[in-house]
Design an enzyme around this catalytic site. Structure first.
Site, short mmCIF file in Angstrom:
data_model
loop_
_atom_site.label_atom_id
_atom_site.label_comp_id
_atom_site.label_asym_id
_atom_site.label_seq_id
_atom_site.Cartn_x
_atom_site.Cartn_y
_atom_site.Cartn_z
N GLY A 20 0.84 -1.19 0.00
CA GLY A 20 0.00 0.00 0.00
C GLY A 20 0.87 1.24 0.00
O GLY A 20 2.05 1.18 0.35
N HIS A 21 0.27 2.34 -0.41
CA HIS A 21 1.05 3.57 -0.49
C HIS A 21 0.21 4.73 -0.02
O HIS A 21 -0.98 4.76 -0.25
CB HIS A 21 1.49 3.79 -1.93
CG HIS A 21 2.82 4.46 -2.01
ND1 HIS A 21 3.99 3.75 -2.05
CD2 HIS A 21 3.15 5.77 -2.01
CE1 HIS A 21 5.00 4.61 -2.08
NE2 HIS A 21 4.52 5.84 -2.06
N GLY A 37 4.32 7.52 3.11
CA GLY A 37 5.30 6.52 2.71
C GLY A 37 4.59 5.27 2.24
O GLY A 37 3.65 5.40 1.46
N VAL A 71 3.13 0.97 2.98
CA VAL A 71 2.78 -0.11 3.90
C VAL A 71 3.32 -1.42 3.31
O VAL A 71 3.21 -1.65 2.11
CB VAL A 71 1.25 -0.19 4.09
CG1 VAL A 71 0.87 -1.38 4.97
CG2 VAL A 71 0.72 1.10 4.70
N ASP A 121 -11.65 10.15 8.91
CA ASP A 121 -11.27 9.74 7.54
C ASP A 121 -11.89 8.38 7.21
O ASP A 121 -11.22 7.49 6.67
CB ASP A 121 -9.75 9.73 7.40
CG ASP A 121 -9.30 9.86 5.94
OD1 ASP A 121 -10.15 10.18 5.08
OD2 ASP A 121 -8.11 9.63 5.67
P1 ADP Z 1 -2.69 6.58 4.58
O1 ADP Z 1 -2.56 7.42 5.79
O2 ADP Z 1 -1.70 6.96 3.54
O3 ADP Z 1 -4.07 6.55 3.99
P2 ADP Z 1 -3.21 3.84 5.50
O4 ADP Z 1 -2.94 3.50 6.92
O5 ADP Z 1 -4.65 4.04 5.13
O6 ADP Z 1 -2.33 5.09 5.06
O7 ADP Z 1 -2.61 2.69 4.56
C1 ADP Z 1 -2.58 2.82 3.15
C2 ADP Z 1 -3.01 1.51 2.48
O8 ADP Z 1 -2.13 0.44 2.88
C3 ADP Z 1 -4.41 1.02 2.87
O9 ADP Z 1 -5.42 1.59 2.07
C4 ADP Z 1 -4.30 -0.49 2.65
O10 ADP Z 1 -4.46 -0.81 1.27
C5 ADP Z 1 -2.85 -0.77 3.05
N1 ADP Z 1 -2.78 -1.17 4.48
C6 ADP Z 1 -2.69 -0.37 5.56
N2 ADP Z 1 -2.65 -1.06 6.72
C7 ADP Z 1 -2.73 -2.37 6.36
C8 ADP Z 1 -2.76 -3.62 7.11
N3 ADP Z 1 -2.70 -3.65 8.45
N4 ADP Z 1 -2.87 -4.77 6.39
C9 ADP Z 1 -2.92 -4.74 5.04
N5 ADP Z 1 -2.91 -3.63 4.30
C10 ADP Z 1 -2.82 -2.44 4.94
MG MG Z 2 -5.71 5.70 4.46
#
Ligand code: ADP
Ligand code: MG
Length: 325
Positions: A35-36, A40, A42, A151
């Protein structure tokens, strides 16, 4: 924060205690980006110490606005460490290394938005009800603590292989209620949050508005006004009548009156007229929904589709299949 800050050098003991002093590279193996975001990326990773798969959100606090980024990191880590609920992504640990915070969480296969992307169409009503039901449990817990998520959207609602729905991403959340800060994702922002830009405050029912927009997103793949630029959308939300579910295409079954009523009751412009979190949980659309079974089926359906994708698309969605490979 000073460059190369290590947990032992943080003066405030409460903040220092948030971070492990160990080297994360020694504990986590096999990192793959899944994820992005603005902060940064994930990653999927294997935790050698506990013998399980985890997700790691790496947040850098160097470069431009390093001090602001550091404050945001602390806020998000503090927020997540203080929560424990079956519908909130489970926190594991945090580390600091090379001006980057590693926020370690339980691994989920992806967000509800990821699934909608693969399926290329909206979810079924029972699936939307299950996701809303669990998200509302998480919101009820947060709101009982006097916090606001700020959010809520499909991209921040994660699903795990057991069919549990987990609210995530507390990077925009508020510890106080009412709040005044203009923050969130434009298409999902409640009118009163947009108006708080000038003057005024808003409370936990802003999340119920976003829940209603998310329900439309899950049904139609995109939130209302998605084709507009963010500024026009904000103006539109504040000035115009609330959005509703679009009429369904010819041949598709129309939405149930319970679903239409749920969306309508979430999307009251006046927060005082909007459902409370407790009322939303009791709404006929979500009340009797049962998440694990429906969501397990939804995930299986999505994975079957990913397998059928051509190579190029499969690579993009491979993250949904990591545990199956
Ligand atoms: P941001 O603050 O940039 O929105 P997020 O915490 O929402 O960051 O994470 C971005 C993306 O990373 C999510 O939309 C998801 O697709 C993936 N992601 C985040 N946390 C997890 C997790 N615990 N397990 C799997 N995917 C995750
Ligand atoms: Mg998010």
């Amino acid at each position: 924060p000073p460059q190369g800050l290590k947990p032992g050098q943080i003066k405030d003991p409460k903040i220092a205690a948030l971070f492990s002093t160990k080297d994360p590279d020694a504990r986590f193996d096999d990192l793959k980006e899944i994820g992005h975001g603005s902060f940064g990326a994930v990653f999927y990773a294997f935790d050698k110490e506990r013998g399980e798969t985890v997700a790691i959100k790496k947040m850098s606090y160097s470069g431009k606005q390093a001090a602001e980024k550091w404050v945001d990191v602390i806020k998000e880590v503090q927020f997540l460490t203080s929560l424990r609920h079956e519908n909130i992504v489970e926190y594991r640990a945090s580390f600091l290394k090379e001006n980057t915070c590693w926020l370690v969480m339980e691994y989920c296969i992806g967000s509800a938005a990821d699934l909608v992307d693969v399926l290329k169409k909206g979810l079924r009503e029972v699936e939307i009800a299950a996701i809303c039901h669990s998200t509302l449990s998480a919101l009820s817990y947060l709101h009982s603590l006097g916090r606001i998520h700020r959010d809520v959207k499909a991209g921040n609602i994660l699903l795990n292989d057991a069919g549990c729905v987990k609210l995530a991403d507390f990077g925009s959340s508020s510890m106080v209620c009412p709040a005044r800060t203009f923050i969130g994702t434009p298409f999902f922002m409640a009118p009163e949050v947009i108006l708080a830009m000038d003057d005024g405050e808003y409370a936990e029912r802003a999340d119920i508005w976003s829940m209603g927009i998310t329900a439309i997103e899950l049904a139609e793949r995109r939130p209302p006004l998605f084709n507009m630029n963010a500024m026009s959308a904000l103006y539109h939300i504040a000035q115009n009548e609330p959005p509703t579910l679009a009429p369904v295409e010819d041949g598709s079954p129309s939405w149930s009156s319970a679903f239409v009523s749920f969306v309508g009751a979430c999307l009251k412009k006046e927060p005082g007229e909007r459902m409370t979190t407790a009322e939303a949980q009791q709404h006929a659309f979500v009340r009797s929904s049962f998440a694990p079974y429906v969501v397990v089926e939804l995930i299986a359906r999505t994975k079957r589709l990913v397998k059928e994708l051509d190579n190029n698309q499969y690579r993009k969605m491979r993250k949904l299949m990591l545990l199956d490979e």
